[in-house]
Design an enzyme around this catalytic site. Structure first.
Site, short mmCIF file in Angstrom:
data_model
loop_
_atom_site.label_atom_id
_atom_site.label_comp_id
_atom_site.label_asym_id
_atom_site.label_seq_id
_atom_site.Cartn_x
_atom_site.Cartn_y
_atom_site.Cartn_z
N GLU A 1 -2.33 -9.03 3.59
CA GLU A 1 -2.67 -9.48 4.95
C GLU A 1 -4.16 -9.40 5.23
O GLU A 1 -4.64 -9.95 6.22
CB GLU A 1 -1.87 -8.67 5.98
CG GLU A 1 -2.35 -7.26 6.24
CD GLU A 1 -1.98 -6.24 5.19
OE1 GLU A 1 -2.32 -5.06 5.39
OE2 GLU A 1 -1.36 -6.61 4.16
N CYS B 1 0.84 -1.20 0.00
CA CYS B 1 0.00 0.00 0.00
C CYS B 1 0.87 1.26 0.00
O CYS B 1 1.55 1.53 -0.98
CB CYS B 1 -1.00 -0.04 1.14
SG CYS B 1 -2.35 1.16 0.95
N HIS C 1 -3.80 -5.04 0.04
CA HIS C 1 -3.29 -5.54 1.32
C HIS C 1 -3.35 -7.06 1.34
O HIS C 1 -4.41 -7.63 1.58
CB HIS C 1 -4.14 -4.98 2.48
CG HIS C 1 -3.93 -3.53 2.73
ND1 HIS C 1 -2.95 -3.07 3.58
CD2 HIS C 1 -4.55 -2.45 2.22
CE1 HIS C 1 -2.99 -1.75 3.60
NE2 HIS C 1 -3.94 -1.34 2.78
#
Length: 195
Positions: A179, A77, A177
């Protein structure tokens, strides 16, 4: 394997640590250039604003430390955007690993800014994206995007195509993202750890 996450007061570091823990990997959160240089892999996450982030990186000597890393590095990001040459967010020069510009989405009636939520990826066949089916969904939260260029390895469409992932030498980056992108994201993190 020693994994380091760059600590530069940008958000999202804990969620990256938790995702790595789910893969059975622990990571140290650090701004120490010596620890970063000694790590096997380095992750450069971030949620925040480009100008203040670059100011902090320079103050701590992290700008030079990041440029000198030779092991695999993953920007996420804001981390991806700071690896680029220039950002319209605060009109600031980045680390110039990727010779690309970061531009602001132009709002219009059918395009909300920031771009938040799930969107599909068009991926190149590269090791970071191994096993990621075409049109897989990833999770995005951003108001600025990286233009398409020679180092684009995945694209996404939101008011036009933009770089969803980049790669140059040992530097990798995702605008989305991983994650927060469920199994697709976990696969990308696994792929990064295996580089």
């Amino acid at each position: 394997m020693k994994i380091a996450i760059i600590d530069y007061k940008a958000g999202n570091t804990r969620s990256v640590q938790f995702a790595l823990e789910r893969l059975g990997v622990s990571a140290v959160l650090t701004k120490d250039p010596t620890l970063l240089a000694a790590a096997d892999k380095v992750i450069f996450p971030g949620v925040g604003e480009a100008r203040s982030a670059m100011t902090y990186l320079k103050k701590e000597g992290l700008d030079l430390a990041i440029k000198n890393l030779v092991q695999p590095v993953l920007g996420i990001c804001l981390g991806m955007q700071l690896l680029c040459a220039f950002s319209e967010e605060g009109n600031v020069e980045g680390l110039n690993i990727f010779p690309a510009r970061v531009k602001r989405f132009i709002p219009h009636p059918n395009l909300k800014v920031p771009h938040i939520g799930w969107n599909t990826l068009t991926c190149n066949s590269v090791p970071l994206l191994a096993g990621i089916p075409m049109d897989s969904y990833a999770y995005f939260v951003h108001s600025y995007y990286v233009e398409l260029g020679a180092y684009t390895i995945a694209t996404c469409s939101y008011g036009g195509n933009f770089s969803a992932a980049l790669q140059k030498d040992n530097f990798y980056a995702t605008q989305f993202h991983p994650e927060k992108s469920n199994q697709i994201g976990m696969q990308i993190l696994k792929n990064f750890l295996a580089l």
